[in-house]
Structure formats: structure tokens, C-alpha cells
Design a protein around this motif. Structure first.
Motif, PDB file in Angstrom:
ATOM      1  N   ARG A 131       0.863  -1.412  -0.141  1.00 41.85           N
ATOM      2  CA  ARG A 131      -0.110  -0.087  -0.115  1.00 41.85           C
ATOM      3  C   ARG A 131       0.755   1.234  -0.180  1.00 41.85           C
ATOM      4  N   TRP A 137      -6.668  -0.747   0.672  1.00 46.02           N
ATOM      5  CA  TRP A 137      -6.500  -1.415  -0.397  1.00 46.02           C
ATOM      6  C   TRP A 137      -7.402  -1.119  -1.600  1.00 46.02           C
ATOM      7  N   ALA A 248      -2.788  -0.706  -4.509  1.00 47.21           N
ATOM      8  CA  ALA A 248      -3.508   0.513  -4.049  1.00 47.21           C
ATOM      9  C   ALA A 248      -3.463   1.733  -4.599  1.00 47.21           C
TER      10      ALA A 248
END
Length: 309
Positions: A131, A137, A248
Motif C-alpha cells: 500500500r 487496499w 492501492a
């Protein structure tokens, strides 16, 4: 592994799958590659794995692809705005491509792939898995208020170039990159885009959080009045943001609030909030350089208001 956006999604309007549009019909080319989030050193993190531009789409074979795995310690610490950490192939209870409790995991880009339980960036490779600095996410939703007015000379007359008025917009200087940007922010779980637009403008461009409570309430009440029902949506979709990773990514809705008379925002004194290094009215022309995709939003505001570019 492929991750082209689905051509049919029950959750996203068809126009969002094909092109991004201004409400009045102006089309923008769909973003199909990365610039800000490949072949760079990640913000306060490691160098990204190398990704040639022709290898950005996951649909293009790239067997030697070796992305770095990185999630910032500040995210792994578990702040309230961050998801819990998950691992590829390990079962978890997150629901992607839908509203997951109060968390919106639907992408403006369309339905994205989920492989081994991990969401896959719909635009393509970034050189980093995990991330990074992003809390969620999959899509991380933001809202960007593009506040504009006509530039005026010392006598108060509108400045014109080639017969067209010159726009100014409220910009902030980001502390993390030093670049000028629109004073937007993340849409918190359960919040609406309209509420986020008001809140972020008040916090970043007016330093509302630093005001005495009575003044803060006055300013937030005025911004609510000024921002209610008067904006034009310029853009909604994926952002080529330096924080993006393979799992992400940033998406936003940019809305233009134009003060044609110059009176609406005259009662506000611009002051940079904690997340901004500076704040100012900035003249707009083709030479402008801004953070991530923000130049695209500003150009859309110019077109919508028939201003000089």
C-alpha cells in the motif's frame, strides 16, 4: 496477469468506463499509462522496480518484473483511516468492487481484478506492491475543490488575454513534495464527496482547524452555503499519483466552484492549514505545473469557463 477494466459493471456508469467527462460533455482521454508512479523513488520509501512504459499494462507479458513490496510503517501502525494488513493468498474478510461496510471499494475506472485476494491496479504496474503510504487496499477516494475566480487588475477590471478572461484558482503548496496542488483530501469512510470538498477546503486553504471554535463554526457554515449545489464536476476517476502501488491507488472527484463576481470568497482570508506549506490565488495558463493529475482538472475548469489558456 491481466487487469483491464471490465466493459460492463453494474456499479459504475458506462461513461466512466470509456472516457472521463466534464458534466457539460467535454471529453478527456482515458488514462492508460503511468508517469508519476513508475521508475522513481517512492515518497519516503524505497526505489521502485523498473517498469518500461510499454510494460505498464498487466496484460503485457513481463516475466522479469520484480516489484518491491512496501507499506509505510505509519500505515502498518494501524491508524483509524487504514485497512488492516493482508497477504496474497491468505484469507481475509475484505470485499472489493463494492461498498464494504462504510468503506467504498468501487472504482470510477470500472471493475478491477482481484488476484489471490489482492486488488490489482487497473492501469497497470507501478514497481511496488503493498500500500505504500495509502491507507486502503484498492481505490483510495479523494475529493478536490477547484475554486476559481477571474483575475483582476489594480482597478478591479477583469484581466483579458486574446479576448478571454484569465482565471485564478486557490492552490496549496504540499509539504510532502513541495509541489502546488488543489486543496483536496481523502473521503473518510461514511462521508460524502460534497462534505469532503467543504471540509478539505476549510482545513487546507483557510486553516479552519486553527481558528477559535466560534470562528471555525462561522467559516464552515459559510463554506457549506457557498459549496452547496453550485459546483460543476470536472473529473472523476483514476489519478496518476506518486503514492500509487500495484495494490492501492488514488481516485478523485474534482468539482469547480467558480466565483464569477469575485464576491463569494471575499469574506475568506486564505491561510495554509497543517498539511499545506503555503496557500495562494494562482493565475492559470499553459505553463502551470501541478501535483499529479491536477493540471488536467485545472485545464478542464478553463475550458468550462471559456477562459484563457
Amino acid at each position: 496477469m491481466g487487469c483491464a477494466a471490465s466493459k460492463k459493471s453494474p456499479r459504475v456508469a458506462k461513461r466512466d468506463l470509456n472516457v472521463y467527462k466534464v458534466d457539460l460533455g467535454m471529453k478527456m482521454a482515458r488514462l492508460t499509462t503511468h508517469t508519476s508512479c513508475i521508475n522513481t523513488t517512492y515518497l519516503k520509501g524505497p526505489a521502485r522496480g523498473s517498469v518500461p512504459k510499454d510494460k505498464v499494462p498487466f496484460s503485457t507479458a513481463f516475466p522479469e518484473y520484480t516489484p518491491v513490496v512496501y507499506t509505510a510503517p505509519s500505515v502498518l501502525a494501524g491508524p483509524v483511516w487504514a485497512d488492516k494488513d493482508i497477504k496474497a493468498g491468505v484469507k481475509h474478510d475484505m470485499k472489493f468492487n463494492t461498498l464494504d461496510g462504510k468503506v467504498n471499494r468501487v472504482s470510477h475506472y470500472g471493475e478491477y481484478k482481484v488476484e489471490e485476494g489482492m486488488p490489482v491496479n487497473p492501469v497497470g504496474r507501478t514497481g511496488i506492491k503493498g500500500r505504500g503510504l495509502l491507507g486502503k487496499w484498492g481505490p483510495n477516494h479523494a475529493a478536490d475543490p477547484v475554486v476559481t475566480r477571474w483575475k483582476r487588475d489594480e482597478k478591479g477590471a477583469p484581466v483579458k488575454v486574446s479576448g478571454k478572461g484569465v482565471l485564478e484558482f486557490v492552490g496549496i503548496k504540499r509539504r510532502d513534495t513541495g509541489e502546488w496542488a488543489i486543496p483536496g483530501g481523502m473521503v473518510d469512510a461514511g462521508d460524502s464527496v460534497s462534505a469532503t470538498l467543504r471540509k478539505e477546503f476549510g482545513e487546507e486553504a483557510l486553516a479552519a482547524l486553527d481558528m477559535p471554535k466560534a470562528e471555525q463554526e462561522r467559516v464552515m457554515k459559510l463554506t457549506k452555503q457557498l459549496f452547496s449545489g453550485s459546483g460543476t464536476t470536472l473529473y472523476r476517476g483514476y489519478v496518476d499519483d506518486p503514492r500509487n502501488t500495484d495494490n492501492a491507488w488514488m481516485e478523485t472527484v474534482a468539482v469547480n466552484f467558480h466565483d464569477a463576481s469575485g464576491d463569494l470568497f471575499s469574506s475568506f482570508k486564505l491561510k495554509a492549514g497543517d498539511d499545506a506549506g503555503a496557500v495562494s490565488w494562482i493565475s492559470i495558463d499553459q505553463s502551470i505545473k501541478l501535483y499529479a493529475n491536477h493540471r488536467t482538472f485545472i485545464e478542464a475548469a478553463v475550458t468550462h469557463n471559456k477562459a484563457h489558456w
